[in-house]
Design an enzyme around this catalytic site. Structure first.
Site, PDB file in Angstrom:
ATOM      1  N   HIS A  63     -66.754  86.287  38.509  1.00 19.11           N
ATOM      2  CA  HIS A  63     -65.930  87.460  38.807  1.00 19.11           C
ATOM      3  C   HIS A  63     -66.797  88.659  39.196  1.00 19.11           C
ATOM      4  O   HIS A  63     -66.573  89.291  40.240  1.00 19.11           O
ATOM      5  CB  HIS A  63     -65.076  87.818  37.591  1.00 19.11           C
ATOM      6  N   GLU A  64     -67.774  88.956  38.356  1.00 21.14           N
ATOM      7  CA  GLU A  64     -68.634  90.114  38.634  1.00 21.14           C
ATOM      8  C   GLU A  64     -69.505  89.885  39.865  1.00 21.14           C
ATOM      9  O   GLU A  64     -69.813  90.828  40.599  1.00 21.14           O
ATOM     10  CB  GLU A  64     -69.495  90.435  37.412  1.00 21.14           C
TER      11      GLU A  64
END
Length: 356
Positions: A21-22
């Site tokens: 996600h990051e």
């Protein structure tokens, strides 16, 4: 599969999904020319960090979350490569990139799980039970559920879920019969009180459904896609149940509760290989859930930032005046505090139930 190994694998999946996600935010920001000050896994004090160019890479001690800190994300700055100085459509891409990466990851994980599978269960009526009544025979063996109360039936499990979501015995059904679509409006789908061998009672319909069918070629691709879409719908149905009171705080789970479920799934598997596939399936489900939840229009979440971006862009286009990003930062800060409080409450509840 041992408990320690299951817990380790659950933590590994969570960490991987957070990283993905990051990384979505990170790589999109880099490609958009936005300065990334720090890329961190987890929260709290750093246990490892390394400066490479303009970006500090770190691993922190509390295994929850992570972040991609961009220059000028919630404040004004003169840096021409700050987040606020980027074109609005670049900022939009950066904000949705994390959820996009999670969704793609979910698709890939379920594709890995389904790769060796050659059959699946379709929602087709196979027989009628001994407690079926005359009303049940408005349906026929071989009928396949296509829609229930206006919602498309994508998977076998959807039938039970949709009948549970929509209270009452009357439903609008669309069935496939001999290659033709049959519409049954306000059909009386009676539920019968049935007692099993252990003395437990449950409300059941008067027929059995679920027929095995071949899964290959494009059909497998379509089934993988339908699974991911169904996971998205599951999130929306869960939120609907929360808002209508059909579900409450006790039905919500955080990392501890989800990790416990993953351990139980793994331990109920017959072999290590099956356990790994089941955990990968669970991981795909969580990945898609994270994608959807992060795009909810709630302050501090990516969805809340997207809404704020679109609103401020529209207002600035009309008024020709720039809105100070610190005000948006205040809103997201309050949202983050409230989310952390909710996470703490859910964590406490999960820990209590774990020891019980």
């Amino acid at each position: 599969m041992g408990i320690i190994l299951s817990i380790f694998f659950a933590i590994l999946i969570f960490s991987f999904l957070i990283f993905i996600h990051e990384f979505g935010h990170f790589i999109t920001a880099k490609l958009s020319g936005v300065q990334v000050n720090e890329f961190s896994m987890f929260m709290g004090p750093a246990i490892w960090k390394k400066q490479i160019g303009e970006t500090l890479y770190s691993i922190r001690c509390i295994p929850i979350g992570g972040y991609c800190a961009m220059e000028g994300e919630d404040s004004d700055t003169d840096n021409p490569r700050s987040f606020q100085k980027a074109a609005w459509w670049k900022r939009l891409l950066i904000l949705i990139a994390g959820a996009f990466m999670n969704f793609v990851t979910g698709l890939l994980l379920v594709a890995i799980v389904y790769a060796p599978i050659n059959s699946y269960v379709v929602p087709e009526i196979t027989s009628f039970t001994e407690y079926a009544t005359v009303d049940d025979f408005g349906l026929q063996v071989g009928d396949r559920f296509v829609e229930i109360d206006g919602t498309r039936v994508l998977l076998y499990n959807d039938v039970g879920v949709l009948l549970t979501l929509n209270d009452g015995d009357y439903h609008d059904l669309v069935m496939e019969r001999d290659g033709q679509l049959i519409t049954l409006d306000n059909f009386y789908l009676q539920r019968h009180e049935v007692t099993d061998e252990e003395g437990k009672t449950a409300m059941k319909v008067g027929f059995s459904y679920g027929k095995e069918a071949a899964l290959e070629g494009f059909g497998k691709v379509r089934y993988i896609w339908h699974t991911a879409v169904d996971w998205i719908r599951t999130v929306s149905w869960s939120l609907e149940m929360l808002f209508t009171g059909k579900a409450g705080l006790k039905d919500m789970s955080g990392p501890v509760g989800i990790g416990k479920q993953m351990v139980e799934v793994a331990n109920q598997s017959e072999t290590i290989g099956t356990a790994l596939l089941n955990l990968l399936y669970f991981g795909g489900f969580i990945a898609v859930n994270l994608a959807v939840m992060n795009l909810l229009p709630i302050p501090a979440l990516d969805g809340g930032r997207v809404v704020a971006l679109l609103l401020t862009t529209a207002v600035e286009a009309v008024t020709r005046k720039r809105i100070d990003p610190k005000y948006e930062g205040y809103i997201h800060a309050v949202g983050m505090i409230l989310l952390l409080i909710l996470m703490a409450v859910i964590l406490f509840k999960d820990v209590i139930f774990l020891f019980k």
